[in-house]
Write an enzyme that holds these catalytic residues in place. Structure first.
Site, mmCIF file in Angstrom:
data_model
loop_
_atom_site.group_PDB
_atom_site.id
_atom_site.type_symbol
_atom_site.label_atom_id
_atom_site.label_comp_id
_atom_site.label_asym_id
_atom_site.label_seq_id
_atom_site.Cartn_x
_atom_site.Cartn_y
_atom_site.Cartn_z
ATOM 1 C CE LYS A 112 6.591 -40.772 -15.045
ATOM 2 N NZ LYS A 112 5.999 -39.401 -14.937
HETATM 3 C C1 LIG Z 1 5.873 -38.616 -16.026
HETATM 4 C C2 LIG Z 1 4.892 -37.520 -15.893
HETATM 5 C C3 LIG Z 1 4.296 -36.939 -17.015
HETATM 6 C C4 LIG Z 1 4.661 -37.353 -18.423
HETATM 7 O O1 LIG Z 1 4.268 -38.668 -18.709
HETATM 8 P P1 LIG Z 1 4.932 -39.444 -19.940
HETATM 9 O O2 LIG Z 1 4.407 -40.826 -19.848
HETATM 10 O O3 LIG Z 1 6.417 -39.381 -19.699
HETATM 11 O O4 LIG Z 1 4.541 -38.746 -21.176
HETATM 12 C C5 LIG Z 1 3.335 -35.965 -16.814
HETATM 13 N N1 LIG Z 1 3.009 -35.550 -15.573
HETATM 14 C C6 LIG Z 1 3.570 -36.077 -14.473
HETATM 15 C C7 LIG Z 1 3.166 -35.552 -13.139
HETATM 16 C C8 LIG Z 1 4.527 -37.081 -14.587
HETATM 17 O O5 LIG Z 1 5.076 -37.596 -13.492
#
Ligand SMILES: *Cc1c(COP(=O)(O)O)cnc(C)c1O
Length: 462
Positions: A112
């Site tokens: 993210k």
């Molecule tokens: C947010 C997240 C996901 C899922 O991603 P999306 O974009 O919500 O599908 C998977 N793994 C980790 C470690 C995350 O932080």
């Protein structure tokens, strides 16, 4: 580029307006009016370039008109300078045709950061130019919150409030949200699960008095600027393995469908992606839906991959928009049905989804087993989310198309599960080794819209 709502009833906006707004006023999500296409030559020319340059070339058509070229290059440079790896998104080999795309070298050790660091810089430039200030409220199942806080801490035009489900995020995730000392950062531990946090956030956006009063802005994965930033590493990874002359497939540990939807856009932009594989944990609404069982909500069951503990995947609405032939009123109707529990996907839309997507579901035991096996066979310690991806990728391997699994978080963010599975304790990178000593600052709060709105009104800076 103009941006339109998936529900067809909100005004068209510029990139900057769509970014500052987040959710559209008709409840829909913004999408570019047309998806830009890159030629095979333009894609081939990306090979060997620095990540920042690939980022510029891939994202420029989406943002031109809102930012000047030099300004946007500088934004990208600042966004990724704090990463702990020169490649930004390095690719690692697991076996002859399975690769891991490491997306955890940013400040909070999860993918993210790629989107959030960029959006922080984009907001700063846009708000400065407007002489404006906003209140950012986000809901997180763990990783979004800390990424948002790291991206916006200390910016004077922004207050950040992050709602997370009390007791349902890992200690590292919680500490990353509660230890930054900046006065514009507010961590709120909500008595509820992630879907409650996400529902409260949606309700705040639909309360126009509140929304306008505090100048609410959203940076959750529904914000198109987030999706945009995530398109870049599909390109950087694919060209490293020979695209556009060779097809590649991706498996993506999925919760809110933001990350994998970025892959869908990369494919529509001309990147030769064979399959996009959705990997879910036991919270498997997407796997059930893509298996033809309709899109029906269940209860969220806490898992060892908590950032995927989701029953409603907000960004799936964007995929539905294309699957339903860009028909906003059809999407609006489905979302109405979802409020009452769920809906069946039409046969035509199912066929459209299956052109791009496959899916798989992984149990808790299989997740632990995969962490152990990946260490034994490939000498890699992976986080539980990544393990979910690896397991599903193994089920969807093909001999002639390389598979790239997205490694979405660093194993040290989830030390308990990783140690239980492998017997090894994953150490934090040295740049954050004092995390457990820093003091925490957090407000525990009821899952109640009025209480939340009141708290936010009282705590924003004048
Ligand atoms: C947010 C997240 C996901 C899922 O991603 P999306 O974009 O919500 O599908 C998977 N793994 C980790 C470690 C995350 O932080």
């Amino acid at each position: 580029m103009r941006y339109i709502s998936t529900r067809g009833q909100a005004p068209e906006l510029s990139f900057e307006e769509a970014m500052l707004t987040g959710l559209a006023r008709d409840g829909g999500l913004y999408l570019p009016a047309e998806i830009p296409v890159m030629s095979q030559d333009e894609i081939a020319a990306l090979a060997g370039l620095p990540y920042e340059e690939i980022a510029f070339r891939v994202m420029w058509p989406y943002v031109s008109g809102s930012f000047a070229e030099d300004e946007f290059r500088a934004i990208i440079a600042r966004a990724y300078e704090g990463f702990g790896h020169d490649a930004r998104a390095p690719l690692k080999q697991l076996n002859e045709n399975h690769f891991l795309l490491e997306l955890f070298h940013g400040p909070t050790l999860a993918f993210k950061d790629f989107a959030m660091q960029l959006i922080g810089q984009l907001f700063q430039v846009a708000l400065k130019r407007r002489g404006d200030r906003v209140t950012i409220v986000g809901a997180t199942s763990g990783d979004t919150g800390s990424a948002a806080i790291e991206a916006f801490r200390g910016l004077d035009a922004v207050d950040v409030f992050i709602l997370f489900p009390h007791g349902r995020v890992s200690e590292v995730q919680r500490r990353q949200m509660t230890t930054p000392a900046d006065g514009n950062v507010h961590a709120l531990a909500v008595d509820g699960d992630f879907d409650d946090c996400q529902a409260a956030l949606k309700d705040m956006f639909n309360d126009f008095d509140f929304r306008d009063g505090v100048k609410l802005a959203g940076v959750n994965s529904i914000n198109f600027a987030r999706v945009l930033a995530q398109i870049v590493y599909y390109f950087s990874a694919a060209v490293s393995l020979g695209a556009p002359h060779r097809k590649v497939s991706f498996t993506v540990p999925t919760g809110n469908f933001g990350d994998i939807f970025a892959g869908f856009l990369a494919k529509r932009m001309g990147l030769p992606i064979d399959r996009l594989v959705v990997a879910t944990n036991q919270n498997d609404i997407l796997h059930r839906c893509l298996s033809g069982e309709g899109y029906f909500k269940g209860d969220t069951i806490p898992s060892i991959s908590p950032s995927m503990d989701i029953q409603v995947s907000s960004n799936f609405e964007r995929a539905l928009y294309y699957a339903y032939g860009e028909d906003g009123s059809a999407v609006a109707q489905l979302m109405d049905e979802l409020r009452n529990g769920g809906f069946n996907v039409s046969q035509g839309a199912m066929e459209a989804l299956r052109e791009s997507f496959d899916s798989g579901r992984v149990s808790e035991d299989e997740t632990l087993e995969t962490i152990k096996n990946t260490l034994a066979h490939s000498a890699e310690l992976v986080c539980p989310h990544t393990a979910v991806g690896i397991k599903v990728a193994q089920e969807h391997r093909s001999a002639d198309v390389p598979m790239i699994t997205l490694a979405t978080a660093h194993p040290a963010k989830f030390p308990a599960a990783v140690e239980k599975a492998s017997g090894e304790h994953p150490p934090l990178p040295s740049r954050m080794s004092d995390l457990y000593e820093r003091p925490e600052r957090v407000t525990r709060i009821a899952n109640d819209l009025g209480t939340l709105e009141d708290h936010i009104r009282r705590h924003i800076a004048e």
